[in-house]
Design a protein around this motif. Structure first.
Motif: not given
Length: 362
Positions: A113-116, A10-13, A142-143, A28-29
């Motif tokens: 992944x974006x956290x809450x 996720x969030x990579x290409x 991993x959080x 990552x942004x």
């Protein structure tokens, strides 16, 4: 280019040659709800040709877990098979008697992944680990938690979990680290001003309002005690109109400021009709106030005269009441007797010896 393709996290290409994923140097942004962005960069957590980062042991105690975000290149001191490091970003190792070790890949592909709360950290998802007994690949979550004073930190079991393996072939950890904080931007700082010194200067320094690292670094400086002037800091004032029909237009400061905007110098301008009306209106106000003052004084004089008259009347009534306390007939008799006695004593040529009826011969 390979026989079987895997999806990037996720969030990579994928890279242009499709031989790997573009991890942008482990950064990552994310987009924020308020139309802003937040950027993370975990490149300091990568280990190239070094030992992977070991997690704290969980309740089992037999297994060792290692992480190497964004890189599968490491030495053979952590996760290896037959002395060769396995190409994994997350792995597990168990050793018996310190000689024989069994290593398992828990993921060789990373996703972000974006956290809450996007400013408190993010979540790393490692996929495509070794195949589990049920046929599914092992995965690791991993959080990453922002702690600007933790440095690199050390991964450990997540929250109140007893074990890192929370389900068959599924592993969950938490990692408090400085590099789990966002990259600093100007909006994460607030200016704080010191006290004004005798030279009219004071210190301006910046403090963090949001934990972050690297990126923007503000410069502490010395500034004037007052901010720079702007146009709205001044208001226009006019003098009274002169006999030639002109007046002075000037500017006065509404709030303290220094430098910046400079208003025009005072200058003469023609009085407008509204200004004349305003001047006559001011004259009328003065006349009204004078009239009110005269009226008040006249009323005070009337009140004083009223009380003087009332006092005289009360005195008159008082003496009248005293006179009415003696009967009128008695007053008349007494008065007549007193008059006759006076006439008897004082009448000229009276013969006190022969004519006095009250005289007697002795």
């Amino acid at each position: 280019g390979s026989a079987s393709c895997k999806s990037c996290g996720v969030s990579t290409n994928a890279n242009p040659d499709h031989r790997g994923c573009d991890l942008k140097d482990c950064s990552v942004t994310f987009m924020l709800a308020e139309n802003g962005t937040v950027q993370y960069n975990m490149s300091p957590l990568q280990r190239f040709n070094e030992s992977m980062i070991e997690a704290r042991k969980d309740g089992n105690g037999y297994y060792r877990y290692y992480l190497n975000p964004c890189s599968t290149v490491h030495d053979n001191s952590s996760c290896s098979v037959s002395g060769k490091p396995i190409p994994a970003m997350a792995c597990r190792q168990v050793c018996w008697s310190g000689y024989f070790c069994y290593t398992t890949s828990l993921g060789d592909t990373i996703g972000f992944q974006k956290a809450q709360n996007a400013l408190d950290g993010l979540t790393l998802q490692f996929t495509y680990g070794d195949i589990c007994y049920d046929g599914a690949p092992m995965t690791t979550t991993v959080h990453m938690m922002c702690d600007q004073y933790a440095g690199v930190g050390q991964p450990q079991r997540y929250g109140n979990n007893t074990f890192i393996e929370v389900a068959d072939c599924q592993y969950v950890l938490e990692w408090r680290s400085t590099y789990a904080c966002p990259i600093c931007t100007e909006k994460y700082f607030s200016a704080v001003y010191g006290k004004c010194r005798d030279n009219g200067k004071r210190e301006k320094r910046f403090v963090k309002t949001q934990p972050c690292w690297s990126g923007y670094t503000p410069n502490n400086t010395t500034v004037n005690c007052y901010r720079g002037c702007i146009k709205n800091d001044f208001q226009v004032v006019y003098s009274d109109c002169f006999e030639n029909g002109t007046r002075v237009k000037s500017y006065v400061a509404r709030s303290p400021c220094q430098d910046g905007y400079v208003p025009d110098r005072p200058k003469l301008e023609k009085c407008s009709s509204s200004t004349s009306t305003g001047s006559s209106g001011s004259g009328k106000k003065v006349a009204i106030l004078v009239g009110i003052g005269v009226t008040v004084i006249a009323l005070l004089i009337v009140v004083v005269l009223f009380f003087c008259y009332r006092n005289r009347r009360l005195r008159y009534q008082y003496y009248t009441a005293l006179g009415s306390a003696r009967p009128m007939e008695k007053l008349g008799i007494v008065d007549d007797t007193e008059d006759e006695a006076d006439n008897f004593r004082l009448s000229p040529g009276s013969d006190t010896d022969g004519d006095n009826p009250f005289s007697s011969d002795i």
